[in-house]
Structures are given as structure tokens and as C-alpha cells.
Design an enzyme around this catalytic site. Structure first.
Site, PDB file in Angstrom:
ATOM      1  CG  HIS A  96      30.024  21.349 -22.326  1.00 29.51           C
ATOM      2  ND1 HIS A  96      29.303  22.197 -23.444  1.00 29.51           N
ATOM      3  CD2 HIS A  96      30.842  22.261 -21.896  1.00 29.51           C
ATOM      4  CE1 HIS A  96      30.106  23.368 -23.752  1.00 29.51           C
ATOM      5  NE2 HIS A  96      30.750  23.374 -22.649  1.00 29.51           N
ATOM      6  N   GLY A  97      28.842  17.022 -22.516  1.00 36.60           N
ATOM      7  CA  GLY A  97      28.560  15.625 -22.154  1.00 36.60           C
ATOM      8  C   GLY A  97      26.978  15.475 -21.737  1.00 36.60           C
TER       9      GLY A  97
END
Lengths: 339, 426
Positions: B281-282
Site C-alpha cells: 500500500h505504501g
């Protein structure tokens, strides 16, 4: 066969539901933002007109056709709308010529300074109530901002659906009826807000108008010539937005080049008798009823003298219609004053 | 038969055109992934070469991680922007390579079919993450029928309802709530609102993807299985973004040894898997991944003997942990999470309830729509049965009413970018 009938009925039912809902949520422009109703009022007007005014708010706030009639018997209609851009003026003129052929078309040149669409809200005020035609289609395509799309004009439900949560009495009262808010396109405003300062103009980055605007003006000129209509250019009196000398020179050159009459009423303010302490409702951008009456009286005499327009007060049929219009005009003035 | 042959070609052409609309610069990276994986898989079919497999995975994964660290990569004078769909097609490419290496299926020789697997545009925008064997089977079953078209349209409209009527309003609400930096009750309401917002937005988007595919008879795997009805975090993860969860389970958790190497290693493997999920997702979502990893690795934490209480606790935990999505940086998210337990400004919240961009009618519509969403899910099977048993007249009425509700109550138009899905940014 029975099934086909059922299917057709269901489809028709949904079209009806969507149509009704769209009508319900679309702005009525009857009690608020009445500027949006102006464009459609023209279709209901029962007479032809010798003079048609086109342009932005400077025409519908400053020129009263009722005064033109009362003073010199001139029949006129103002087809002005808020921030009417020149390609919109062209489209509205084309549409007008489907209904009548006036003797004079007066174009207020203020919008020559705008080469691009200004805001969606102004587009809507001009276009929402306009009848569907090729002209409307062309105006929409020329006026849309990047975030707009044609479908929201074709199906206003897509644009106004969110109003379902903010409907007012106006939406229900005027769901299937309308009222006239203007007087041959003139919007009465009797408020007074004196002009307390004069604009300090910022230097112009570009002194000439956009070539595209000249092209539209050429189209207006040619259209008038084709229909044997005299095109007159005017600049309504105002303090804001500042009318630069460069703009004035541009218009003068254009008018001279094509032998058009051009009246800039800004330097004539004193002659007309305008007093920016009493004759404006917003500090100098637009004239109020007082100011508009003074300007319209001046214009009536000027046009009568210059263009030898017919005095329709001598025409019984027209007189009857205009007497009723004048009665409503006076009544509206009284009512607005009381409010 | 002709449909089965022509539909994939049509879908590939449409996908390429849609992908091109995002900018031709996107093509470089995706074509690189397409060809490296296509050729590597062909090679791996006849050669069990782990080094080649690893190299191909590293090549593809490194592009993904590079853009996760920095959205713009500049090499000398050229700047590259993360290509559209990178997060989705990279995982598809990796799963394809590993599956071929493991001998799960043969490498695809038909480049057009494999190209569609990589380029299929609805998936590139929001998922679900496909496996090639499933996709290939689905392609073989393509059939355009009235039933499929009806089912597809119904699914698309259900997705649009979630996206426009619910997520649209909740986006306005959450954006307003997060502008109150004092947190506390504002942060709490933001987290719970976001829990529904994310679900409505993401699952709505997936519904649109699955519905669009269904129009052609292309049946793709589900990505959600009523996640908020689950009674513990592990079940939640078996029902939320299932295509990613299954991917992580198959290619990370099992590759790490799964539960075969003792209790402690199992817990560590779970935590690592969730950290990878966070990283996917980051970088800002690492703590979120860690928290979920710990909750799954230690399932008895806050568990009671009452299923309803467990359900409530699961919803609260999941919602509170969305704080890392609500507030974009980890520090702010942790600060806001703490404020929920330390700042008691509920009166201020109530006093401002109509200052969050929604009026009373909008709140009523929102409550009605959320109830419709969850009741619709609770009674999904009988509702589906009812809808599909209708004759054409009934079907037209259902579709017409659904369209009417969406057009009237949806949040779209100027100022709202309908095509923006939260999960398309990952």
C-alpha cells in the site's frame, strides 16, 4: 404483443419519472437568480421589435424598453444575459432572427474583453432556459469550461440532481408555471449604492481584443447585413470594470472600418444626467432604475432622431399591448420599492 | 464460438485504448513486464531455473518498489511517473511466473491472451488481482447472453450505488472531519466513516469491474465476502481484498514456510506477510500492516466468549486502524489515534455536525443508503434470486429504479471525480 405493450409502458413510465424529477430539481430562476429566466421570457413576448439589444448585464440593467416606448414609441427588447460572451450574443442573435427581423441590433461591446468562458454559473444563467436549437448547441460547445460536459446540458438532472436535498418552495410553486421577471428584458433594481471611488486601472497586458472575438463580431455584422439590419455598437455607462482607452480605440477603429455607429455612453454620463451617487445600485458597475431611466430616455431620443424609428404609440394593437406592459412595469416598480 | 474468439480480442483492443488514454508513456513499463514475464515463463516451462525466476521477479518487483518509494523517478534528464495499474499487474506477473515455475500450469504461448491478462483495463484500475489459470478459464467461458448482460448491469449499478450514493457523501464527511486537527471525537467519527467509505468505494469499484466483465460472460473472482460481518480479524482478512490476501498467503506466507516451521515462525511469517501488505500500500502503511499482523498472529487478544462482542471488537479494531489511511502520514495517524482516547470533544462534534458539508437530508440519505448496503449484503442470496427470477418487464423496472436512485442521490458532477477510486492510487 401484450409483453411489448408492457415494456413500452414501463419505458414511457421511466421517461416520465426522469422528466418530472429533472423538472423538479432544475433551478426555476423565479425568485432567486432571476437573471436565469430572462432568456426564456422572450419566447412569450407577443410582439415584434424594432430594436434588439444584445450583450451582457450592461444591457439588461441599463436599458429599459418600457422607457423607449413611453418616450418615443420605440418597440425594443433586451436579449441580454449575465456575462453574455460574444459568441453567446451571436447565437442569441441568430435565434432571435428566427422569430423576427428587427430594424436595429445594438451590441454592447463590454464582453469584447473576454476571450474565454468565465464561469459555469454564468453559462447556466444564459443557457439553462434557452430553447433547444442548433444555436444553443453551438453556444454550449463554445462556452463549456473543461470541467463541464454537454450531457449535463442535454440532461440537466445530471447537473442539478444534488438540489434534491435543498429544494425550496420556489421549486414546487414554479414546477409547472412561470412568471415574468423582466420588462422586455429589463430587470428593475431600485437600490442605491453610491460610487465612492474611481477605479485605478491596472496596466493592460494585451491591448487588443482576441482575434476570435473580432471574428464573432464580423459574424454578427455580416448576419445583420444579410438581413438588412442596422448594427449599432454601444458601451453602457459604468465605472467598473474599467473601460480602457485602448479598448475604446479598438472599437472605434472597427466601427470606422465597417461604417458602424458606435456610442460610448461613458463620456456622455454628464449629458445624460447620470449621478453615480444616486443612479447605481452597486457602486458604479450597473445603473439602477433611476440611472436606467435617464439613459433609456437619452437613447430613445437619439435613436428616434438618428434612425427615424416608427412611433408605435399610434398603432392601436401595439398600444394596447404596451399599455398593459407599462401598467405592469409601474406596478413592479411600486412593489419593488415597497419590498 | 465466434463470441468466444472475438470477445477477448475486442477486450484487448478496448483495454489498450483505455490504457493509451492515460498517456503513451505508461506503455514502456507495462510492456517490459509483459514481455519479460511472457518470455521467462516460456523458458521456465522447459527449464526449472530458480535463478532466472528470481531475476525476473526482482526485475519486475524493483520497478514496483522504486515507484512506491518515490512517485517520480528521474534518470539523467528523463522523469518517469508510476505507470497506471503498476501495483496490480506486477502482482499478476509475479504470480504467473511462480505458478509456471511450480508447474501449476503451462506457460501461455498465445501472446494476445496473455496480453489481455496484463492489460485488462478494469482490473488495472482497482483489481481484483487475477491468477492466470482462473483468467484463462474465464476467457474460455465467455458468452454474451441476455442473462449475463442483466447480471452485469445489475452489478454495475450496485457498484455505482455504493460509490456515488455512499462513498461520495462519506468522502465529503471524512474530508471535513480530518480538517479538524484537534482529533478526538472528530478522529473517531472519521475512522468509522472511513471504514464504510473505503468499503463502499473499493467494493463498489470491484462491483463495477466484475459487472463490466460479466456483460461479456467473463466471470472474475470475488474480492470481498461480507468483511464487516466477520467476528475476528483473521476472518476479516479472509473476506477483505481477498485477491490480495490470497496472493500474499500463496506467494509470501507459504514461501516463508507458512505454519510448517513451528508456532513462533508461524507468527513471524504472519507478521512479515502483513508488513508486505502494508508495504504494497505504501511506506506509510507499514505500522498499519504491523498492527494487523500482530492481531492475526495473536488472535486471542481481546477475544471473548460472546460472538456478538467479538464482532463488535473486530469492527472497532479494524475501523480504528483505518486511521493510517484517513491521515496520510504515520505520525499524524498515531497522534490522532491517541487523541481518540485523550480528547473528549463530543459536544463540539455534535455542535458542528452540519458543518461537515452534509445537510440533514444528506445525512438521512446516507443512513438509508448504508442500511441498504448492509441489509443488501445480509440478504444477498434471496435478493439475487428475486432479481434473477424476474421476467424482462420486472428486470427493466429493477434496472430503471436503480439507475434513477443513483442519478438522483449520487454525488457526482463538477468538483467530484467519479473515476477516482481510493484503491486506484495504490
Amino acid at each position: 404483443m401484450k409483453r411489448v405493450v408492457k415494456i413500452v409502458l414501463i419505458i414511457v413510465g421511466f421517461i416520465g419519472l426522469f422528466w418530472f424529477t429533472q423538472r423538479l430539481v432544475s433551478p426555476k430562476y423565479m425568485m432567486n437568480l432571476v437573471e436565469g429566466s430572462m432568456i426564456a421570457e422572450y419566447y412569450e413576448d407577443p410582439t415584434n421589435h424594432d430594436v434588439i439589444f444584445i450583450g451582457d448585464c450592461e444591457v439588461y440593467a441599463n436599458i429599459s424598453p418600457m422607457v423607449l416606448y413611453e418616450t418615443e414609441g420605440i418597440t425594443a427588447y433586451v436579449r441580454g444575459t449575465s456575462q453574455q460572451l460574444i459568441w453567446q450574443s451571436l447565437g442569441i442573435l441568430k435565434e432571435t432572427l428566427k422569430y423576427e427581423t428587427p430594424k436595429i441590433v445594438v451590441y454592447n461591446v463590454n464582453a469584447m474583453r473576454y476571450a474565454k468562458p468565465v464561469s459555469e454559473a454564468y453559462n447556466r444563467l444564459t443557457l439553462d432556459k434557452m430553447k433547444w436549437s442548433k444555436e444553443k448547441w453551438d453556444i454550449i460547445n463554445a462556452s463549456m469550461l473543461p470541467e463541464e460536459n454537454i450531457f449535463s446540458y442535454l440532461f440537466p438532472l445530471l447537473r442539478y440532481h444534488s438540489r434534491i436535498t435543498e429544494l425550496t418552495n420556489e421549486d414546487f410553486t414554479y414546477l409547472f408555471q412561470s412568471k415574468t421577471n423582466t420588462h422586455n428584458g429589463f430587470l428593475i433594481n431600485q437600490k442605491i449604492k453610491p460610487a465612492t471611488s474611481f477605479p485605478t486601472p491596472r496596466p493592460l497586458a494585451e491591448t487588443d481584443f482576441a482575434q476570435s472575438n473580432y471574428a464573432y463580431l464580423d459574424e454578427i455584422r455580416k448576419l445583420c447585413a444579410e438581413h438588412n439590419i442596422k448594427l449599432v455598437l454601444m458601451k453602457a455607462p459604468s465605472l467598473y470594470p474599467y473601460w480602457y482607452p485602448e479598448y475604446e480605440d479598438n472599437i472605434k477603429s472597427y466601427a470606422e472600418k465597417y461604417d458602424l455607429d458606435y456610442y460610448n455612453f461613458i463620456p456622455l454620463s454628464r449629458t445624460i444626467g447620470l449621478d453615480y451617487n444616486t443612479d447605481t445600485y452597486d457602486g458604479g458597475t450597473h445603473l439602477n432604475l433611476n440611472g436606467a431611466t435617464k439613459l433609456s430616455t437619452y437613447v430613445a431620443h437619439l435613436f428616434k432622431e438618428k434612425y427615424n424609428l416608427k412611433d408605435y404609440r399610434e398603432n392601436a394593437k401595439i398600444k394596447k399591448i404596451y399599455d398593459e406592459k407599462l401598467r405592469k412595469y409601474d406596478e413592479a416598480i411600486k412593489n419593488e420599492k415597497n419590498n | 464460438m465466434a463470441t468466444r474468439r472475438l470477445a477477448p480480442i475486442f477486450l484487448l483492443i478496448v483495454s489498450l485504448l483505455v490504457y493509451a488514454s492515460f498517456g503513451l508513456a505508461n506503455f514502456g513499463f507495462i510492456l517490459f513486464s509483459l514481455f519479460t514475464s511472457y518470455l521467462t515463463a516460456l523458458y521456465l516451462t522447459n527449464h526449472q531455473n530458480k535463478i532466472i525466476l528470481t531475476l525476473a521477479i526482482i526485475l519486475n518487483a524493483s520497478i514496483f518498489f522504486l515507484f512506491k518509494i518515490t512517485p517520480n523517478v528521474t534518470i539523467k534528464t528523463m522523469t518517469f511517473i508510476a505507470p497506471v495499474g503498476l501495483a496490480y499487474y506486477t502482482l499478476q506477473v509475479i504470480s504467473y511466473l511462480i505458478d509456471v515455475y511450480r508447474g501449476k500450469y503451462q506457460a501461455e504461448r498465445n501472446l494476445l491472451r496473455y496480453g489481455l491478462y496484463i492489460f485488462y483495463f478494469p482490473i488495472l484500475l482497482i483489481g481484483p488481482i487475477n491468477r492466470y489459470d482462473n483468467f484463462n478459464k474465464a476467457l474460455d467461458q465467455i458468452k454474451i447472453t441476455l442473462d449475463n448482460i442483466y447480471a452485469g448491469l445489475l452489478r454495475i449499478l450496485w457498484g455505482l450505488f455504493k460509490k456515488l450514493v455512499i462513498a461520495g457523501r462519506l468522502t465529503i464527511l471524512v474530508n471535513s472531519l480530518t480538517s479538524y486537527t484537534s482529533g478526538g471525537a472528530f478522529a473517531l467519527l472519521a475512522c468509522f466513516s472511513y471504514a464504510i467509505l473505503l468499503y463502499a468505494d473499493f467494493s463498489g469499484g470491484i462491483d463495477i469491474v466484475l459487472g463490466f466483465s460479466r456483460l461479456f460472460g467473463l466471470i472474475l473472482p470475488e474480492n470481498f465476502d461480507h468483511p464487516y460481518f466477520k467476528k475476528n480479524i483473521k476472518s476479516f482478512w479472509n473476506a477483505w481484498h481477498m485477491s490480495l490476501s490470497n496472493w500474499l498467503k500463496d506467494y509470501i506466507y507459504i514461501s516463508l514456510g507458512g505454519n510448517r516451521k513451528g508456532k513462533i515462525r508461524t507468527k513471524i511469517n504472519i507478521i512479515i506477510t502483513f508488513l508486505v501488505s502494508g508495504l504494497w500500500h505504501g511506506l506509510n502503511y507499514l505500522v498499519w500492516g504491523l498492527c494487523h499482523g500482530l492481531l492475526v498472529a495473536f488472535p486471542n487478544f481481546l477475544r471473548t466468549k460472546w460472538p456478538r462482542v467479538n464482532h463488535f471488537i473486530t469492527i472497532v479494531l479494524v475501523s480504528l486502524l483505518w486511521v493510517f489511511f484517513v491521515y496520510n502520514d504515520t505520525f499524524t495517524a498515531l497522534k490522532m489515534l491517541a487523541s481518540i482516547f485523550t480528547t473528549f470533544n463530543y459536544q463540539l462534534l455534535l455542535a458542528n455536525i452540519f458543518n461537515f458539508g452534509l445537510n440533514g437530508i444528506n445525512y438521512l440519505i446516507l443512513i438509508w443508503a448504508i442500511m441498504t448496503l448492509f441489509l443488501g449484503e445480509a440478504y444477498e442470496k434471496p435478493i439475487q434470486k428475486f432479481c434473477h427470477q424476474r421476467k424482462i418487464e420486472g428486470r427493466l423496472i429493477i434496472l430503471g429504479m436503480a439507475l434513477f436512485i443513483i442519478l438522483l442521490f449520487g454525488i457526482y458532477g463538477i468538483g467530484f471525480e467519479v473515476s477516482d477510486f481510493i484503491y486506484s492510487k495504490f
